[in-house]
Design an enzyme around this catalytic site. Structure first.
Site, short mmCIF file in Angstrom:
data_model
loop_
_atom_site.label_atom_id
_atom_site.label_comp_id
_atom_site.label_asym_id
_atom_site.label_seq_id
_atom_site.Cartn_x
_atom_site.Cartn_y
_atom_site.Cartn_z
N ASN A 135 -7.36 3.29 11.15
CA ASN A 135 -7.48 4.57 10.44
C ASN A 135 -8.61 4.53 9.44
O ASN A 135 -8.78 3.55 8.71
CB ASN A 135 -6.16 4.91 9.75
CG ASN A 135 -5.01 5.04 10.73
OD1 ASN A 135 -4.05 4.29 10.66
ND2 ASN A 135 -5.11 5.97 11.67
N HIS A 142 0.85 -1.19 0.00
CA HIS A 142 0.00 0.00 0.00
C HIS A 142 0.88 1.24 0.00
O HIS A 142 1.35 1.69 1.04
CB HIS A 142 -0.90 -0.02 1.24
CG HIS A 142 -1.95 1.05 1.25
ND1 HIS A 142 -3.13 0.91 1.96
CD2 HIS A 142 -2.01 2.26 0.67
CE1 HIS A 142 -3.86 2.00 1.81
NE2 HIS A 142 -3.19 2.84 1.02
N HIS A 160 1.39 5.10 -2.32
CA HIS A 160 0.87 5.99 -3.36
C HIS A 160 1.96 6.80 -4.07
O HIS A 160 1.77 7.22 -5.21
CB HIS A 160 -0.15 6.97 -2.76
CG HIS A 160 -1.35 6.34 -2.17
ND1 HIS A 160 -2.43 5.95 -2.93
CD2 HIS A 160 -1.65 6.00 -0.90
CE1 HIS A 160 -3.35 5.40 -2.15
NE2 HIS A 160 -2.89 5.42 -0.91
N GLU A 189 -7.42 2.22 -4.20
CA GLU A 189 -7.98 2.68 -2.93
C GLU A 189 -8.98 3.79 -3.26
O GLU A 189 -8.60 4.92 -3.52
CB GLU A 189 -6.89 3.19 -1.99
CG GLU A 189 -7.46 3.51 -0.62
CD GLU A 189 -6.42 4.04 0.36
OE1 GLU A 189 -6.62 3.89 1.57
OE2 GLU A 189 -5.42 4.63 -0.09
N ARG A 229 -19.13 -1.15 23.58
CA ARG A 229 -20.47 -1.61 23.19
C ARG A 229 -20.65 -1.67 21.68
O ARG A 229 -21.57 -2.33 21.20
CB ARG A 229 -21.56 -0.71 23.80
CG ARG A 229 -21.67 -0.81 25.32
CD ARG A 229 -22.95 -0.15 25.82
NE ARG A 229 -23.03 -0.22 27.26
CZ ARG A 229 -22.59 0.73 28.09
NH1 ARG A 229 -22.04 1.84 27.58
NH2 ARG A 229 -22.68 0.60 29.39
N ASP A 237 1.61 3.51 3.18
CA ASP A 237 0.55 4.42 2.71
C ASP A 237 1.19 5.75 2.32
O ASP A 237 0.60 6.81 2.50
CB ASP A 237 -0.52 4.61 3.79
CG ASP A 237 -1.79 5.28 3.27
OD1 ASP A 237 -2.00 5.27 2.03
OD2 ASP A 237 -2.56 5.83 4.08
N GLY A 260 -7.05 19.45 6.69
CA GLY A 260 -6.62 19.04 8.01
C GLY A 260 -6.53 17.55 8.19
O GLY A 260 -5.91 17.07 9.15
N HIS A 301 -11.63 2.55 4.74
CA HIS A 301 -12.40 3.80 4.59
C HIS A 301 -13.88 3.46 4.70
O HIS A 301 -14.69 3.80 3.84
CB HIS A 301 -12.07 4.47 3.26
CG HIS A 301 -10.71 5.10 3.25
ND1 HIS A 301 -10.47 6.36 3.73
CD2 HIS A 301 -9.52 4.61 2.84
CE1 HIS A 301 -9.18 6.64 3.61
NE2 HIS A 301 -8.58 5.59 3.07
#
Length: 406
Positions: free
Chosen positions: A235, A79, A81, A145, A243, A290, A325, A211
């Site tokens: 992530n 993984h 990019h 992805e 719970r 990543d 952000g 994701h």
């Protein structure tokens, strides 16, 4: 000339600690002939001592003294990019090769080309271009992805370009890769998600859960349908709650699932990494980067697909738009992940080696060629110093970085 046979170049690496599937061999020996390993094990030299560099030569080639070093298998990144200021999402061979060569210098001798969410036709064009490099042996395959991911957990992916995982669209991308698609990350709870997981599994392509906003039961359904990888566990998915255990618990507890972990000190708290590692074990953990284009580079502004990323103190974040952000991948290289694992996270060297080499190689179906130091496999290896810094890298029997020690 009649009666003579051409000889293949042979190199012997001696004196280092060699990490084999069976454990660490002190004063080990790795013999390389052409692009393959022909021997890996204990050094049989008299007295167990290794010759000095440039001294005694093995039949047909030199012997290199690596006393005081480690020899480990080349790293396998399933993984990634980008890196070296370039990105696989550019769709150009030049940038893709820059990425691959950047990560090779950090010990990653096998890697998938991961794309970022984009227009379906653009992704298909990128896949077609990347497939040529796979066919040439520069890359190990293509990983999509997005865009089949949850808008609630999109992270650094462009929300306006997301879509449901319609099996026909998934098939379009897989077909565009011309047999080189290795993995597709998707959110299985979305309409078409489970059908797409089944399609991928039936096609021999890894279905990865990531994701995602899936609940615990939905994640289990995805595994039952054929999903076998958790994309960067923790992530871009709901947190583990007492719970509502969510996908983290489901993916960690199922023995059929390999979990990706980004060990850069930013994406995961060390305690979370240790929890995942010790629950799944080295046989089910694949350390990944990543990485985006800033890997191996200094701080600054970099593209990530259609978005802009600002890197400050080595941490990449989206700089504009609705996801500003958000952490945007990493600037990690696998040599740093390895060093962190054994110096800060308490993993043994063999455990770290398995998570960076053998396990991802097995997941990708490449373990007959790479992922461990064994006779008959590709001569992909990394020479590390006592501090675990990269000293040498060999790929297919040729030095990417010549250790120059002795």
């Amino acid at each position: 000339m009649v009666g003579r046979t051409a000889r293949t170049a042979r190199t012997v690496l001696r004196g280092a600690r060699v990490v084999l599937p069976t454990g660490v061999v002190e004063n080990g020996r790795v013999t390389v002939e052409g692009r393959h390993i022909v021997e890996a094990g204990a050094d049989r030299a008299a007295g167990g001592s290794a010759p000095a560099a440039g001294g005694e030569a093995a039949p047909g080639g030199p012997a290199l003294d690596l006393t005081g070093h480690w020899i480990v298998p080349g790293f396998v990144d399933m993984h990634v990019h980008g890196g070296g200021g370039a990105s696989f999402s550019s769709g150009t061979a030049e940038e893709a090769l820059t990425v691959a060569r950047t990560h090779r210098r950090h010990g990653t001798t096998t890697l998938l080309a991961s794309t970022v969410t984009g227009d379906l036709d653009d992704l298909a064009r990128q896949a077609a271009a990347l497939s040529e490099l796979v066919e040439q042996g520069e890359l190990a395959g293509v990983h999509f992805e997005g865009p089949f991911i949850s808008p609630h957990r999109c992270g650094a992916h462009q929300p306006s370009l997301l879509r449901h995982p319609d099996p026909a669209d998934v098939r379009k991308l897989v077909d565009a890769a011309r047999g080189t698609a290795k993995m597709v990350t998707l959110a299985p709870e979305l309409p078409g998600g489970l059908d797409s997981v089944r399609l991928l599994a039936d096609s021999g392509v890894i279905a990865a859960v990531g994701h995602t906003d899936a609940a615990y039961d939905a994640a289990l359904e995805a595994v039952e349908a054929g999903a076998t990888v958790a994309t960067h566990l923790f992530n871009a998915m709901p947190p583990l709650l007492h719970r509502e255990p969510g996908p983290v618990a489901a993916l960690l507890e199922d023995e059929r699932v390999t979990v990706e972990l980004i060990n850069d000190g930013t994406h995961l708290h060390p305690a979370a990494l240790r929890l995942a590692f010790h629950r799944a074990g080295a046989g089910r953990v694949a350390f990944i980067t990543d990485a985006m284009g800033a890997a191996g580079m200094s701080d600054g502004i970099y593209p990530l697909g259609p978005m802009e990323v600002e890197v400050t103190d080595g941490v990449a974040r989206i700089s504009t738009g609705p996801t500003a952000g958000s952490i945007a991948g990493s600037t990690l290289t696998l040599d740093r992940a390895f060093a962190r694992a054994v110096t800060l996270d308490g993993l043994s060297v063999p455990e770290a080696v398995r998570a960076l080499s053998a396990t991802p190689a097995k997941v990708l179906g490449l373990d007959d060629r790479v992922g461990s130091l064994e006779a008959g496999k590709d001569a992909d290896l990394v020479v590390l110093g006592e501090d675990f810094a990269v000293v040498g890298v060999m790929r297919h029997g040729a030095w990417v970085i010549d250790p120059e020690v002795g």
